[in-house]
Motif scaffolding. Structure first.
Motif, PDB file in Angstrom:
ATOM      1  N   ASP A 223       0.810  -1.218   0.000  1.00 15.89           N
ATOM      2  CA  ASP A 223       0.000   0.000   0.000  1.00 15.89           C
ATOM      3  C   ASP A 223       0.843   1.269   0.000  1.00 15.89           C
ATOM      4  OD1 ASP A 223      -2.314  -1.492   0.012  1.00 15.89           O
ATOM      5  OD2 ASP A 223      -2.528  -1.443   2.204  1.00 15.89           O
ATOM      6  N   GLY A 224       2.015   1.215   0.643  1.00 17.56           N
ATOM      7  CA  GLY A 224       2.822   2.422   0.765  1.00 17.56           C
ATOM      8  C   GLY A 224       3.815   2.652  -0.349  1.00 17.56           C
ATOM      9  N   LEU A 225       3.827   1.786  -1.369  1.00 13.11           N
ATOM     10  CA  LEU A 225       4.789   1.918  -2.453  1.00 13.11           C
ATOM     11  C   LEU A 225       4.088   2.278  -3.755  1.00 13.11           C
ATOM     12  CD1 LEU A 225       7.172  -1.111  -1.775  1.00 13.11           C
ATOM     13  CD2 LEU A 225       7.161   1.178  -0.760  1.00 13.11           C
ATOM     14  N   GLU A 226       4.594   3.290  -4.407  1.00 14.90           N
ATOM     15  CA  GLU A 226       4.070   3.731  -5.700  1.00 14.90           C
ATOM     16  C   GLU A 226       5.085   3.365  -6.790  1.00 14.90           C
ATOM     17  OE1 GLU A 226       2.860   7.821  -8.142  1.00 14.90           O
ATOM     18  OE2 GLU A 226       3.757   7.924  -6.128  1.00 14.90           O
ATOM     19  N   LEU A 227       4.706   2.447  -7.664  1.00 16.50           N
ATOM     20  CA  LEU A 227       5.622   2.003  -8.712  1.00 16.50           C
ATOM     21  C   LEU A 227       5.692   3.030  -9.832  1.00 16.50           C
ATOM     22  CD1 LEU A 227       7.408  -0.213  -9.931  1.00 16.50           C
ATOM     23  CD2 LEU A 227       5.337  -1.176 -10.975  1.00 16.50           C
ATOM     24  N   ARG A 228       6.892   3.589 -10.050  1.00 22.62           N
ATOM     25  CA  ARG A 228       7.083   4.572 -11.117  1.00 22.62           C
ATOM     26  C   ARG A 228       7.601   3.952 -12.404  1.00 22.62           C
ATOM     27  NH1 ARG A 228       4.028   8.341 -10.668  1.00 22.62           N
ATOM     28  NH2 ARG A 228       5.314   9.497 -12.162  1.00 22.62           N
ATOM     29  N   GLY A 229       8.384   2.865 -12.295  1.00 23.72           N
ATOM     30  CA  GLY A 229       8.885   2.275 -13.523  1.00 23.72           C
ATOM     31  C   GLY A 229      10.084   1.389 -13.293  1.00 23.72           C
ATOM     32  N   LEU A 230      10.751   1.026 -14.393  1.00 20.75           N
ATOM     33  CA  LEU A 230      11.918   0.164 -14.384  1.00 20.75           C
ATOM     34  C   LEU A 230      13.181   1.001 -14.558  1.00 20.75           C
ATOM     35  CD1 LEU A 230      10.579  -2.661 -16.735  1.00 20.75           C
ATOM     36  CD2 LEU A 230      10.512  -2.608 -14.222  1.00 20.75           C
TER      37      LEU A 230
END
Length: 465
Positions: A223-230
């Motif tokens: 829940d606390g992590l926002e995936l921006r990319g690779l």
């Protein structure tokens, strides 16, 4: 006896590496190796409008000389060439609060890979939202510091880090933006210790295994992590875009696969960088505009083939900004001709620094150049080896260089291309005092990192009275 074709053709002569050519004038600078303001007048080397002989008289040697105008110009060149990218300056190459301020002034972002580098950046007032945090073993305190400081992105490198960061954000009731580092299986044409995208090394998740998809799943599930990319990085001291073609194809294919299989569209991608600089005449780095055009076309082509939108891209030029902007100034202490088998003679020129201020020659077998900085000479060139003052046979600064045959104790020598990793990797070996960094611009010299003192050496020695 001198050979009619030159001394290097005489029996028993040392010839050096094939790429090193005997200069017509050993006093002349090779412009491609030096910062943009470096000039010579009657043998006196000037950088940023400051004569290095005057700088040595005021600040002593050894000393790192940082050309502010050149640094800023290179930062702007990458910013402008990659105008639709985020450009991250490599703090590990060289960082102090002054340089962090220059990076901010020129509109670049900043990459750090330790709590110490983050401390320097924050002390300089750098916007934490423009900071990326790297590293393969970020501890819980490291991650807590990054999250509470508001770092713009954290590049996760292992399942352990994902777990730590998920727990941390849950404990703090906050979120953290994350990129997942992948190894694309590309063999960069560079030293094995600075090639970072082949399979057998410590960084990231292998793109050929199931680990990288599992890493993405775990980030998305937290829940606390926002995936921006690779994030991909193929290595350092890279001279062209050819290696990026394969890496971009593989990472973009994974980007598309994440969208199709996991239903997650990632808004960003980091292609790395690690662009090379000219340490000697054998090096031929590409210009930022050329790299930008070629890399953008590679990405556009792959996105068209995959039928996907281009993500927001970022790059990390690495040493290419600060590397050429700095030289190191030394004083010659001894000159020693050493007879070798076959009648050859190697001339050792010893300076007052060495592997404590530039470990790269010993560590990577790196090549450097140098020039006589304090006077002109009419003497013919001879092949020399510039060495340091440390109690190590491998304490070599410049393996092979032509200097005037009358080089002597008291002369000043300057080595270009020392901005990246020299001060950053400097040590107190043999209890040497690390040199200062002197920034020069428009005829003014100022200390941005002071020379260490013996009091500094004793400050952590708890037995000292």
């Amino acid at each position: 006896m001198t050979h009619e074709a030159g001394w290097a053709h005489a029996p028993g002569a040392l010839r050096g590496p094939a790429w090193l050519r005997e200069p017509a004038d050993p006093n002349a600078l090779v412009p491609s190796l030096w910062s943009g303001t470096a000039t010579k007048t009657d043998g006196d080397l000037t950088v940023g409008g400051v004569a290095l002989a005057d700088l040595a008289a005021e600040f002593n040697t050894p000393a790192y000389v940082l050309d502010e105008e050149d640094f800023r110009a290179r930062a702007r060149a990458f910013r402008d060439a990659f105008a639709d990218y985020d450009v991250y300056y490599a703090g590990k190459a060289f960082l102090c609060t002054t340089v962090a301020a220059w990076v901010a002034d020129e509109g670049l972002s900043l990459d750090v890979c330790s709590s110490g580098e983050l401390t320097v950046a924050l002390r300089a007032g750098f916007d934490p939202a423009r900071i990326g945090y790297h590293g393969n073993n970020k501890s819980y305190p490291d991650l807590r510091r990054a999250v509470t400081a508001g770092v713009g992105r954290i590049v996760v490198d292992s399942f352990v880090e994902i777990e730590r960061l998920a727990q941390l954000t849950a404990d703090l009731g906050t979120t953290a933006s994350v990129m997942v580092r992948v190894t694309a299986g590309v063999e960069a044409h560079t030293h094995e210790y600075i090639a970072t995208a082949h399979e057998d090394q410590k960084f990231g998740f292998s793109i050929t295994s199931g680990d990288v998809l599992e890493a993405v799943r775990r980030v998305v599930a937290a829940d606390g992590l926002e995936l921006r990319g690779l994030h991909s990085h193929i290595g350092s001291q890279i001279f062209d875009s050819s290696g990026f073609e394969v890496a971009a194809r593989r990472v973009l294919a994974l980007h598309a696969r994440v969208a199709s299989e996991l239903g997650v569209t990632m808004p960003e991608m980091d292609l790395g960088g690690g662009f090379g600089i000219a340490y000697t005449t054998q090096d031929d780095p590409s210009e930022p505009a050329t790299l930008a055009a070629e890399m953008s076309e590679i990405v556009a082509h792959e996105c068209r083939a995959l039928g996907i939108e281009r993500p927001r891209l970022s790059i990390e030029p690495g040493r290419a900004i600060v590397g050429p902007a700095m030289c190191t100034l030394y004083t010659v202490g001894t000159v020693k001709p050493v007879a070798l088998d076959g009648g050859a003679v190697r001339t050792y020129v010893s300076v007052d620094g060495g592997m404590s201020d530039n470990i790269r020659t010993a560590l990577y077998d790196a090549d450097y150049s140098c020039t006589l900085a304090s006077r002109a000479s009419d003497a013919p060139p001879i092949l020399t080896r510039v060495v340091g003052k440390h109690c190590e046979a491998g304490d070599i600064v410049v393996k092979d260089e032509f200097l005037p045959a009358d080089v002597a104790p008291g002369d000043l020598l300057a080595v270009p291309g020392t901005g990246a990793y020299c001060r950053s990797m400097a040590s107190n070996y043999n209890h040497a005092l690390r040199p200062p960094v002197i920034a020069v611009r428009d005829g003014v010299a100022r200390v941005v990192v002071r020379r260490e003192t013996e009091d500094d050496l004793l400050a952590t020695d708890m037995g000292a009275s």
